[in-house]
Motif scaffolding. Structure first.
Motif, PDB file in Angstrom:
ATOM      1  N   SER A  13       0.823  -1.211   0.000  1.00  0.00           N
ATOM      2  CA  SER A  13       0.000   0.000   0.000  1.00  0.00           C
ATOM      3  C   SER A  13       0.858   1.263   0.000  1.00  0.00           C
ATOM      4  N   VAL A  14       2.055   1.178   0.597  1.00  0.00           N
ATOM      5  CA  VAL A  14       2.957   2.332   0.572  1.00  0.00           C
ATOM      6  C   VAL A  14       3.393   2.615  -0.871  1.00  0.00           C
ATOM      7  N   VAL A  15       3.685   1.527  -1.605  1.00  0.00           N
ATOM      8  CA  VAL A  15       4.089   1.685  -3.008  1.00  0.00           C
ATOM      9  C   VAL A  15       2.945   2.273  -3.829  1.00  0.00           C
ATOM     10  N   LEU A  16       1.739   1.727  -3.628  1.00  0.00           N
ATOM     11  CA  LEU A  16       0.575   2.232  -4.361  1.00  0.00           C
ATOM     12  C   LEU A  16       0.324   3.704  -4.039  1.00  0.00           C
ATOM     13  N   ALA A  17       0.361   4.044  -2.751  1.00  0.00           N
ATOM     14  CA  ALA A  17       0.114   5.430  -2.346  1.00  0.00           C
ATOM     15  C   ALA A  17       1.151   6.362  -2.951  1.00  0.00           C
ATOM     16  N   THR A  18       2.426   5.958  -2.923  1.00  0.00           N
ATOM     17  CA  THR A  18       3.497   6.797  -3.472  1.00  0.00           C
ATOM     18  C   THR A  18       3.321   6.995  -4.967  1.00  0.00           C
ATOM     19  N   ALA A  19       3.068   5.896  -5.690  1.00  0.00           N
ATOM     20  CA  ALA A  19       2.928   5.985  -7.146  1.00  0.00           C
ATOM     21  C   ALA A  19       1.696   6.804  -7.539  1.00  0.00           C
ATOM     22  N   ALA A  20       0.559   6.524  -6.886  1.00  0.00           N
ATOM     23  CA  ALA A  20      -0.689   7.187  -7.277  1.00  0.00           C
ATOM     24  C   ALA A  20      -0.665   8.666  -6.964  1.00  0.00           C
ATOM     25  N   VAL A  21      -0.216   9.041  -5.755  1.00  0.00           N
ATOM     26  CA  VAL A  21      -0.231  10.455  -5.402  1.00  0.00           C
ATOM     27  C   VAL A  21       0.791  11.220  -6.241  1.00  0.00           C
ATOM     28  N   SER A  22       1.889  10.574  -6.619  1.00  0.00           N
ATOM     29  CA  SER A  22       2.898  11.247  -7.442  1.00  0.00           C
ATOM     30  C   SER A  22       2.382  11.486  -8.854  1.00  0.00           C
ATOM     31  N   LEU A  23       1.768  10.471  -9.462  1.00  0.00           N
ATOM     32  CA  LEU A  23       1.232  10.621 -10.808  1.00  0.00           C
ATOM     33  C   LEU A  23       0.059  11.611 -10.828  1.00  0.00           C
TER      34      LEU A  23
END
Length: 494
Positions: free
Chosen positions: A382-392
């Motif tokens: 979920s940390v990876v998903l949160a980082t990728a999604a909020v960055s994009l």
């Protein structure tokens, strides 16, 4: 298609230039050494203000213990800045038009620097909150006049696109850097260093500004619209107070309901006053321009919904996934790096597709990527998903920031640039302010934080996608390629 910068007086039926002509027209402009220095001064000031929005957040618990402020009183560390910085934007933007933008910009810088020093040396809650309020007042002068100086210094076209791209990038980066720097400075030094950093910024920029920035104002000297200034400033102050207080305590408090009603009534009175004023603070015909009306709607939505995502993800990362404040800051640090990348390419995208299409596409992208966030769970992935999604999503958000600023200010005469940019920055401030109280409160008051965050993220994405559709229709982005210019004419009754 042509870049969306045609003034309202220019017909939009000119055929699109051939590919070779387009390539020349859209080539990245070469800025002179002086232009770079002017851009540095203006962007450094905007970065400083953006930094102030977030640099103190992580330090609040330590600050409260040091100054003897209760947990409930800590919200005033944010509210004391937000009230004047949002409430006086339109007034100071218009005062810059009438009495000199550089003069007001320099006064705002000096006040901001002195206020930051006061907050750094604060000896009790009252002195600290006074410093924060004066910081907000200085920011209200810096932001609209700085943006006006930028749009009047760099002419419409590639030069302004590039300048606004750099400014928008630093605006987004400043907010993100503030979240990371606040935690690092507080851990290594103290909470006072966060305010000292802002004083240092002002000390660096202030000596350079008088030598580099040209003075600009309207050629006429009409009287200031005092009734309009009183009603709009009072309305914005009341509205911002109500919404920031509601974010902490909910909408059930009497002071929230009273100030919310007062704010709406004062803003309604402002519209009535402006319709009868010989020299209005805000030109109602300007508000009826398609570019101004729909561009500002896009700006309001992108700011309010992105600030909500950042707020609820901060809660989720720390309270559900149990990341430290520093680790949470690193997640948003990735967001900041990719925002810089987006700021580099945004002017090229705008040059290729036009400001209107870029605005609509950026909103659609922000909303579509946001739809992936409700899939967050409790595992490390979920940390990876949160980082990728909020960055994009932030990359799309930055594209929306730059394109909505261009959409609103394109075709506006230099004499009214302070007003136009005042509307842009007021939209920005109100957007940052309203998103968290309106949606974020659903997460903070939910019995289960995880489900509350998921609900907010779904609603957030839905609002952004709906706004993309409304802005597309309002700005007529499906017009034929041969007439691909920003519409600056007033809305007409049909």
């Amino acid at each position: 298609m042509a870049i969306d910068t045609t003034p309202s007086s220019t017909p939009s039926s000119t055929p699109a230039p051939v590919a070779g002509q387009q390539a020349v027209a859209r080539a990245a402009p070469r800025l002179s050494a002086r232009d770079r220095l002017v851009l540095f001064v203006l962007c450094a000031a905007q970065f400083m203000v953006a930094l102030d929005f977030s640099v103190l957040n992580v330090a609040l618990p330590v600050l409260g213990a040091d100054l003897g402020m209760s947990t409930s009183a800590l919200q005033w560390a944010v509210t004391a800045f937000a009230l004047p910085s949002g409430g006086f934007l339109l007034l100071f933007g218009r005062m810059g038009d009438l009495y000199g933008r550089r003069r007001l910009f320099l006064a705002g810088l000096a006040l901001f620097g002195a206020a930051s020093l006061l907050a750094t040396l604060a000896w009790d809650p009252a002195s600290f909150l006074a410093g924060r309020a004066l910081q907000g007042l200085g920011a209200a002068a810096i932001v609209p006049t700085g943006m006006s100086l930028l749009t009047t210094t760099f002419p419409e076209g590639p030069a302004r696109d590039r300048a606004l791209g750099i400014s928008g990038t630093l605006l987004s980066l400043g907010f993100t850097v503030g979240m990371v720097a606040g935690g690092v400075l507080t851990d290594l030094l103290s909470w006072r260093s966060t305010m000292g950093l802002l004083a240092l910024f002002a000390l660096v920029v202030l000596p350079l500004a008088p030598r580099l920035l040209p003075e600009s104002r309207t050629p006429e000297r009409p009287r200031l619209d005092v009734p309009g200034a009183v009603t709009v400033t009072g309305g914005l102050l009341s509205l911002i107070y109500a919404l920031t207080t509601a974010a902490e305590h909910g909408f059930g408090r009497a002071d929230v309901l009273v100030t919310l009603a007062a704010g709406l009534l004062l803003l309604a009175a402002f519209v009535a006053v402006e319709s009868r004023s010989a020299a209005p603070l805000v030109s109602l015909p300007m508000l009826r321009r398609r570019t101004v009306a729909w561009g500002n709607l896009g700006g309001l939505v992108t700011f309010s919904m992105m600030s909500t995502v950042v707020f609820v993800l901060t809660l989720y990362l720390q309270e559900v996934l149990h990341l430290s404040a520093f680790e949470t800051g690193l997640v948003f640090g990735v967001q900041g790096v990719l925002s810089v990348v987006a700021g580099t390419f945004a002017p090229r995208v705008i040059g290729r597709f036009g400001a209107r299409r870029t605005l609509v596409g950026a909103l659609a992208g922000q909303g579509a990527i946001g739809l992936s966030l409700p899939a967050l769970g409790e595992g490390g992935w979920s940390v990876v998903l949160a980082t990728a999604a909020v960055s994009l999503a932030s990359m799309c958000h930055l594209g929306a920031i730059i394109s909505y600023g261009l959409t609103v200010t394109s075709g506006v005469p230099d004499a009214e640039q302070g007003l136009a940019t005042g509307l842009v920055t007021s939209t920005q401030q109100v957007g940052i302010t309203v998103g968290i109280p309106l949606l974020g409160v659903l997460a903070t008051t939910a019995t289960d934080l995880r489900s509350g965050v998921h609900t907010v993220l779904v609603l957030d994405a839905a609002v952004v996608l709906a706004a993309a559709v409304l802005v597309a229709v309002g700005l007529r982005v499906n017009r034929p390629a041969g007439s691909g210019t920003v519409e600056a004419e007033p809305l007409r009754a049909r």
